[in-house]
Design an enzyme around this catalytic site. Structure first.
Site, PDB file in Angstrom:
ATOM      1  N   GLY A  16      63.639  91.636  66.302  1.00  0.00           N
ATOM      2  CA  GLY A  16      63.173  91.426  64.389  1.00  0.00           C
ATOM      3  C   GLY A  16      63.607  90.079  64.240  1.00  0.00           C
ATOM      4  CB  SER A  17      63.092  88.177  60.699  1.00  0.00           C
ATOM      5  OG  SER A  17      63.932  87.455  60.068  1.00  0.00           O
ATOM      6  CB  THR A  18      66.884  84.716  62.700  1.00  0.00           C
ATOM      7  OG1 THR A  18      66.063  84.087  61.641  1.00  0.00           O
ATOM      8  CG2 THR A  18      66.561  84.516  64.214  1.00  0.00           C
ATOM      9  CG  LEU A  19      65.195  85.893  57.311  1.00  0.00           C
ATOM     10  CD1 LEU A  19      63.805  86.168  56.737  1.00  0.00           C
ATOM     11  CD2 LEU A  19      66.684  84.855  56.425  1.00  0.00           C
ATOM     12  N   GLY A  20      67.987  89.457  59.459  1.00  0.00           N
ATOM     13  CA  GLY A  20      68.428  90.608  59.392  1.00  0.00           C
ATOM     14  C   GLY A  20      70.307  89.910  59.244  1.00  0.00           C
TER      15      GLY A  20
END
Lengths: 403, 136
Positions: B64-68
């Protein structure tokens, strides 16, 4: 992995906790991906800016790191925010969101990051050269830097890009190494590519088919793609797939001068773009907002939008998103005035993904970008239409998608 | 009581003890875990609805997103972080998240050896697994 004395000193905390944390991130990625060493980076592009995406989690972290004394040591540009940093109130952005967004910007400013707020830094002063190592996040910018400029970067995340900016280094693995830049998928395109949205639809299709194979395009259509077409193609593949580098035979730098095609490459043929258009286009008739500029519009795209409008008055909103840098040039050239005269807006700094669309009363959006359409669908829940610039502008003048 | 010692590769050094929560599916933290409650909210995930706080969280790898990475940091700030993370093969999102959130993390070991409910102790690269009631 080999670390120099200076790098070891950073890791040991001799330059303070902010640098230590940054070096821990860079070194850990080097270990995970089995790099032999770190390399200096010429520039950094940092993603993770819009408050809608970052939330309190990201804001907390950025403030803490800045408070520990984190400062960038190489030119570092910033991804779009969730709003125009100057005109946000008149565009209907809620007060609380706006204030939190400004706090994010302040944290980056404290670290020495240039408040460029664009996903096209290469059109706004951060343009790396051929063969240079860089550490960029923002998948569309990564794709452009690797493919069109021939610079070398992996797809960094926000924190890892920032860590590279603070240490001035990144781990040498993946696309930093020549051997990993060779294509394993030949894409023969036999249909004509007539517009930016055609390149965008093509990119959407190929991104989904490529898996981990790096694509090498042969385009049969006579028109040679320019910067805007390659930007649209790369952005789409980076959104629908994980493509961080592509080659176009005779066009992109590594496919002009070097042999970048693997001997065991497999081949696919694209005869029609219908699959790409059909996957992204919805059924909504009413259009609240038409969005041009994903990735951020170039000068030429702003001009083309003004040309397409041709003085017609709008029924729905029309926003062209771009960098503040390109906006100021477009103002001087008069294309902004032409769009404003039709009641459209050229919006700087912002991306719609991460913007407070629902609070702004926007429930249906039309765009000529497959990346924009893809993320609007998955991240915002608005209804989406995807088509050419001509269709999008037409929709904006009627408030309805053309039948 | 069965006891087992595994050795992995350190991503983030540290000591942790807790009950294992194991998934064979990759995990997305951004959008997949609620940082205000510590509950896995990814629709259709085999651990959907599970509470990760204080657990030794075991899964193959992130997605998923690197914002994780920031979600893990936020969990820590809310005192809702997992006690440690064990991956089969680490990738950048979870690794960076573990570093910025000071969560001990180990990878490159056989995660099929660990079951939900096992008591796990981690000391840097050493993972000790205690199973209280071995099923027949």
């Amino acid at each position: 992995m080999h670390l120099s004395d200076e790098e070891r000193a950073m890791l040991s905390g001799r330059e303070g906790p902010a640098v230590q944390k940054a070096m821990e991130i860079v070194a850990a990625l080097g270990e995970i991906y089995e790099a032999e060493r770190l390399v200096p980076v010429a520039s950094v592009q940092v993603a993770g800016v819009s408050y809608g995406n970052l939330g309190e989690a990201g804001l907390d972290f950025l403030r803490e790191w800045a408070g520990q004394g984190a400062r960038v040591v190489v030119p570092t540009s910033l991804n779009p925010a969730g709003m125009d940093l100057e005109a946000w109130r008149e565009l209907g952005v809620p007060e609380q969101y706006g204030q939190r967004q400004l706090e994010v910007i302040e944290a980056y400013r404290a670290m020495g990051v240039s408040i460029s707020c664009s996903c096209t830094p290469y059109l706004a002063g951060n343009t790396p050269g051929f063969g240079q190592h860089i550490a960029w996040s923002e998948s569309s910018a990564v794709s452009y830097a690797n493919s069109v400029l021939g610079a070398r970067t992996n797809r960094e995340g926000g924190p890892s890009a920032l860590a590279a900016a603070i240490t001035g280094r990144t781990a040498e693995y993946g696309l930093h190494l020549e051997k990993n830049r060779v294509a394993h998928l030949i894409v023969e395109v036999t249909c004509a590519l007539n517009s930016l949205s055609d390149f965008s639809a093509l990119g959407y299709m190929v991104g989904r088919k490529a898996a981990d194979r790096l694509p090498y395009f042969r385009l049969d259509s006579g028109l040679e793609p320019g910067s805007d077409e390659l930007k649209a193609l790369g952005a789409a593949m980076a959104a629908s797939g994980a493509v961080a580098l592509f080659h176009v035979e005779g066009v992109t730098p590594e496919a002009r001068d070097l042999h970048m095609l693997a001997d065991d490459a497999i081949s696919i043929t694209i005869e029609s773009l219908d699959e790409g258009y059909e996957a992204l286009d919805g059924t909504s008739q009413d259009i609240d907002l038409v969005w041009i500029g994903c990735p951020h519009a170039s000068l030429a795209e702003i001009e083309h939008t003004a040309d397409e409008l041709h003085g017609r008055q709008l029924d729905s909103k029309l926003w062209v998103t771009t960098s503040r840098d390109v906006l100021s040039t477009a103002r001087l050239e008069g294309s902004v005035d032409r769009i404003v005269a039709s009641a459209g807006r050229v919006v700087a700094d912002a991306c719609l993904i991460g913007a407070p669309l629902h609070e702004m009363g926007i429930t249906s959006v039309a765009t000529n970008s497959s990346k924009g359409a893809f993320y609007l669908r998955s991240h915002t829940g608005v209804r989406v239409r995807f088509g050419s610039l001509a269709e999008c502008v037409d929709a904006a003048t009627r408030g309805r998608w053309p039948a | 009581m069965a006891r087992m010692k595994l050795r992995g590769r350190v991503i983030r050094r540290g000591h942790a003890e807790g009950e294992a929560l194991v998934s064979q599916q990759a995990m997305s933290f951004f959008g997949g875990v609620d940082p205000e409650s510590g509950v896995i909210v990814e629709a259709g995930h085999e651990l959907e609805g599970e509470f990760i706080s204080g657990k030794i969280l075991v899964f193959p790898q992130g997605k998923g997103s690197t914002l994780g990475s920031y979600t893990l940091y936020r969990l820590r700030r809310n005192d809702l972080a997992p006690a440690a993370i064990i991956n089969a093969q680490s990738e950048a999102i979870v690794a960076v998240g573990a570093i910025i959130a000071d969560i001990p993390m180990v990878d490159r070991l056989d995660i099929s050896q660990i079951r939900t409910g096992d008591e796990v102790t981690i000391e840097d690269d050493l993972v000790e697994v205690n199973r209280l009631d071995s099923p027949a």
